[in-house]
Design an enzyme around this catalytic site. Structure first.
Site, PDB file in Angstrom:
ATOM      1  N   ALA A 193       0.824  -1.210   0.000  1.00 27.50           N
ATOM      2  CA  ALA A 193       0.000   0.000   0.000  1.00 27.50           C
ATOM      3  C   ALA A 193       0.856   1.257   0.000  1.00 27.50           C
ATOM      4  CB  ALA A 193      -0.874  -0.001   1.257  1.00 27.50           C
ATOM      5  N   VAL A 208       0.551   5.321   1.547  1.00 28.89           N
ATOM      6  CA  VAL A 208      -0.227   6.051   2.557  1.00 28.89           C
ATOM      7  C   VAL A 208      -0.065   7.559   2.318  1.00 28.89           C
ATOM      8  CG1 VAL A 208      -0.588   6.374   5.040  1.00 28.89           C
ATOM      9  CG2 VAL A 208       0.144   4.153   4.187  1.00 28.89           C
ATOM     10  N   ASP A 262       3.126  -9.657  12.336  1.00 29.54           N
ATOM     11  CA  ASP A 262       4.080  -8.897  11.505  1.00 29.54           C
ATOM     12  C   ASP A 262       4.598  -7.695  12.294  1.00 29.54           C
ATOM     13  OD1 ASP A 262       5.583  -8.255   9.304  1.00 29.54           O
ATOM     14  OD2 ASP A 262       3.950  -7.252   8.224  1.00 29.54           O
ATOM     15  N   LYS A 270      -4.714   5.044   3.713  1.00 29.71           N
ATOM     16  CA  LYS A 270      -3.906   3.950   3.159  1.00 29.71           C
ATOM     17  C   LYS A 270      -4.632   3.414   1.931  1.00 29.71           C
ATOM     18  CE  LYS A 270      -1.875  -0.515   4.561  1.00 29.71           C
ATOM     19  NZ  LYS A 270      -1.515  -1.357   5.709  1.00 29.71           N
TER      20      LYS A 270
HETATM   21  N1  LIG Z   1      -1.706   6.219  10.159  1.00 23.90           N
HETATM   22  C1  LIG Z   1      -0.502   6.520   9.666  1.00 23.90           C
HETATM   23  N2  LIG Z   1       0.060   7.712   9.937  1.00 23.90           N
HETATM   24  C2  LIG Z   1       1.263   8.034   9.438  1.00 23.90           C
HETATM   25  N3  LIG Z   1       1.993   7.222   8.656  1.00 23.90           N
HETATM   26  C3  LIG Z   1       1.496   6.014   8.345  1.00 23.90           C
HETATM   27  C4  LIG Z   1       0.228   5.603   8.832  1.00 23.90           C
HETATM   28  N4  LIG Z   1      -0.012   4.347   8.386  1.00 23.90           N
HETATM   29  C5  LIG Z   1       1.058   4.004   7.662  1.00 23.90           C
HETATM   30  N5  LIG Z   1       1.967   4.984   7.625  1.00 23.90           N
HETATM   31  C6  LIG Z   1       3.257   4.986   6.917  1.00 23.90           C
HETATM   32  O1  LIG Z   1       3.135   4.203   5.752  1.00 23.90           O
HETATM   33  C7  LIG Z   1       4.044   3.104   5.783  1.00 23.90           C
HETATM   34  C8  LIG Z   1       3.404   1.919   5.112  1.00 23.90           C
HETATM   35  O2  LIG Z   1       2.235   1.569   5.802  1.00 23.90           O
HETATM   36  P1  LIG Z   1       1.888   0.055   6.100  1.00 23.90           P
HETATM   37  O3  LIG Z   1       2.979  -0.570   6.879  1.00 23.90           O
HETATM   38  O4  LIG Z   1       0.552   0.000   6.713  1.00 23.90           O
HETATM   39  O5  LIG Z   1       1.876  -0.508   4.601  1.00 23.90           O
HETATM   40  P2  LIG Z   1       2.028  -1.989   4.087  1.00 23.90           P
HETATM   41  O6  LIG Z   1       2.206  -1.944   2.621  1.00 23.90           O
HETATM   42  O7  LIG Z   1       0.887  -2.803   4.595  1.00 23.90           O
HETATM   43  O8  LIG Z   1       3.390  -2.433   4.789  1.00 23.90           O
HETATM   44  P3  LIG Z   1       4.145  -3.830   4.752  1.00 23.90           P
HETATM   45  O9  LIG Z   1       5.196  -3.702   3.713  1.00 23.90           O
HETATM   46  O10 LIG Z   1       4.697  -3.943   6.156  1.00 23.90           O
HETATM   47  O11 LIG Z   1       3.124  -4.870   4.452  1.00 23.90           O
HETATM   48  C9  LIG Z   1       4.372   2.912   7.247  1.00 23.90           C
HETATM   49  O12 LIG Z   1       5.615   2.285   7.450  1.00 23.90           O
HETATM   50  C10 LIG Z   1       4.365   4.342   7.742  1.00 23.90           C
HETATM   51  O13 LIG Z   1       5.575   4.974   7.397  1.00 23.90           O
END
Ligand SMILES: Nc1ncnc2c1ncn2[C@@H]1O[C@H](COP(=O)(O)OP(=O)(O)OP(=O)(O)O)[C@@H](O)[C@H]1O
Length: 574
Positions: free
Chosen positions: A154, A156, A348, A204
């Site tokens: 994702a 964000v 995780d 996100k």
């Molecule tokens: N609520 C939030 N407020 C500020 N920054 C955020 C927030 N949610 C996520 N982020 C930022 O976005 C990044 C990616 O979010 P997240 O870890 O949820 O994505 P992901 O693609 O599911 O990650 P992963 O690779 O661990 O699966 C986080 O590491 C953080 O830097």
């Protein structure tokens, strides 16, 4: 034998019935007790025998007490006419049983004190930083700003919504302002601060490759992301469709907790072209936006609070003090305990998946986020049948607990996640205290095969109790590892209950129960003083009191006393 000596022998005998089950019919129960202690591990075996009695212990004690009473009456019949010495022995034996009764009564009182305190603190629900809002189910309801993060699933973005201004107190929090130790003034604010003020939300946007473009299919394939979603996160119709038409589309959800991210809204929408999309994630865009893109046209959007940084980013900039570090580890344990109670394993946990903000004292508040890999079964079980290689064990292999990492799929194999996240907290604690995570490449231990003695020492500035908790959390054998609740209790007692612990043994809990009552009064009074209730310390203290269970507390006390004994022995031997 003098009468005095006989009395003391009788007392001993009475105690022995309960402690060791030396008498014939007590043997079976005693064996059970010993087996439980054996399962609890070597430290338990060498510690005070009563220090780690399992939860069935009250049952054993009650049974032994009954047995003792039977023996007493049988013995009395046999010896009633015997010598004064025999009568003295049996009188004293009765006294020993009396002591057990006294102890049971103490336990009953302490348990009911815990329950009463728990009931008081469970009433106060965690407050959202936003005023309740009723709209926000469409992407058009938000203004999107810059990208603030990206993972493997994702991107964000910061976001604002006219319909949901943050509460006044939430506006005051800013990364730079507090990091510089300033009191709030009218001085020009940093970009980070303005960004948080102007964009209080984070949205996100999931990348959707294979889920198709129907809302139900998207919600089904990304359902784990909804585990931290509030009750009104999905539009009512959506909730009904997904519940009625497709049983199992929506996962179970966890209730709000200060250390667990809250998803305020979740909706599907067409993928928009957002800043940085073409450069940073062109392949996941739909052909509509990038002819060579592989993404679907629609995807899932999650609306959360916008946090200033992740735990990893924060630790790159600063090393918390020993107290702050302890409070940070404690918050992770509280968050994990909450998830366990609600039947969810995160699977995780890593410092990028922990978000961070500051309370009004500048103390970091940690929030566990990104539930994309979590286990949330409808029956709340944390056990997962592992019968094929296609069963996902979870995310980030480096921080996978040994019992999960070493499991091999097969008929009847079950992965037990009940202490897996607590193990990961142990590993992340190294980062919190300024060290390399021992399970990352730089140190190079592997959770599959490390030996506990290979764990690097923590800095001597880390309090001894905290070091001990971290070592216990990193025990390979989950039976010897405390639960997140017990580990959290140990830190609570170490931080706030030192005096109560000073003269405490691990069985009689009355003194501790008195301290708990005082502590409850203090926390309630502080809560009445207004905003101090929103501070990290106050939240932690409330969490502790809201989750009080006598057996967990007793186990925590036992571990702590044992750890202290051990470190004293080390000091003496040096
Ligand atoms: N609520 C939030 N407020 C500020 N920054 C955020 C927030 N949610 C996520 N982020 C930022 O976005 C990044 C990616 O979010 P997240 O870890 O949820 O994505 P992901 O693609 O599911 O990650 P992963 O690779 O661990 O699966 C986080 O590491 C953080 O830097």
């Amino acid at each position: 034998m003098s009468v005095k000596h006989a009395i003391s022998r009788g007392l001993e005998l009475g105690r022995s019935v309960f402690q060791l089950g030396l008498l014939k019919s007590g043997g079976r129960l005693a064996a059970k007790l010993r087996a439980d202690r054996f399962r609890a591990g070597p430290s338990v075996r060498t510690a005070q025998p009563q220090a780690f009695l399992p939860s069935r212990y009250r049952y054993y004690r009650t049974s032994l007490k009954g047995l003792a009473a039977q023996l007493q009456s049988a013995g009395f019949r046999r010896f009633a006419g015997g010598s004064p010495r025999n009568r003295a022995v049996f009188l004293a034996f009765g006294l020993g049983v009396g002591l057990i009764e006294q102890q049971l009564e103490d336990d009953r009182k302490s348990a009911s004190t815990c329950q009463e305190i728990q009931a008081v603190f469970r009433k106060k629900k965690f407050q959202s930083p936003f005023k309740p809002f009723t709209s926000g189910y469409k992407l058009e309801d938000y203004i999107l700003g810059n990208q603030i993060g990206k993972g493997s699933n994702a991107a964000v973005y910061e976001a604002a919504a006219q319909f949901a201004p943050p509460k006044q107190s939430a506006r005051k929090c800013s990364l730079v302002q507090i990091k510089e130790g300033e009191v709030e003034t009218e001085a020009p604010r940093s970009l980070t601060c303005c960004s948080l003020r102007n964009f209080p939300f984070a949205i996100k946007m999931m990348w959707n490759f294979g889920a198709g473009s129907s809302s139900e299919a998207i919600l089904k394939s990304m359902s784990q992301e909804l585990v931290p979603a509030g009750p009104h996160a999905l539009k009512q119709e959506k909730e009904e469709i997904t519940l009625d038409g497709h049983f199992g589309v929506l996962p179970k959800r966890v209730s709000a907790h200060p250390n667990v991210i809250r998803v305020y809204r979740a909706f599907t929408a067409d993928v928009p072209l957002l800043p940085g999309a073409q450069e940073e994630y062109p392949d996941v865009l739909p052909p509509r936006l990038n002819p060579t893109g592989l993404g679907n046209n629609r995807t899932l959007f999650l609306v959360m609070k916008n946090y200033p940084c992740t735990l990893r980013q924060y630790l790159e900039m600063s090393t918390p003090s020993r107290r702050q570090g302890t409070l940070m580890v404690l918050q992770l344990l509280e968050g994990i305990d909450h998830l366990c109670r609600e039947g969810v394993a995160h699977r995780d946990l890593k410092s990028d998946n922990v978000l961070l903000e500051f309370d009004s004292d500048g103390c970091p508040r940690l929030v566990i986020s990104d539930f994309g890999c979590c286990l949330a079964q409808s029956d709340s079980s944390l056990q997962l049948p592992f019968n094929s290689i296609w069963v996902s064990k979870g995310g980030n292999a480096s921080l996978m607990a040994p019992e999960v990492a070493t499991a091999v799929p097969g008929c009847g194999v079950v992965l037990d996640y009940s202490k897996a996240d607590a193990w990961a907290v142990g590993a992340i604690s190294y980062e919190i205290f300024g060290q390399q995570n021992p399970f990352y490449r730089a140190v190079g231990l592997e959770s599959r095969n490390y030996q506990e003695k290979q764990l690097p020492p923590l800095p001597s500035s880390v309090p001894a109790d905290v070091q001990f908790v971290i070592r216990l959390l990193l025990r390979r054998n989950p039976n010897k590892r405390p639960t997140a609740r017990v580990a959290a209790n140990m830190l609570h007692l170490s931080l706030w209950g030192r005096k109560a612990l000073a003269n405490q043994d691990s069985v009689g809990m009355r003194k501790l129960a008195d301290w708990l009552l005082c502590q409850s009064a203090v926390v309630l009074l502080k809560g009445c003083q207004g905003p101090s209730g929103n501070k990290v310390e106050a939240e932690l203290q409330r969490s502790f009191l809201a989750n009080l269970e006598l057996e967990d507390l007793r186990t925590a006390v036992g571990f702590l006393l044992y750890g202290r004994e051990q470190s004293q022995a080390c000091v003496l031997s040096v």
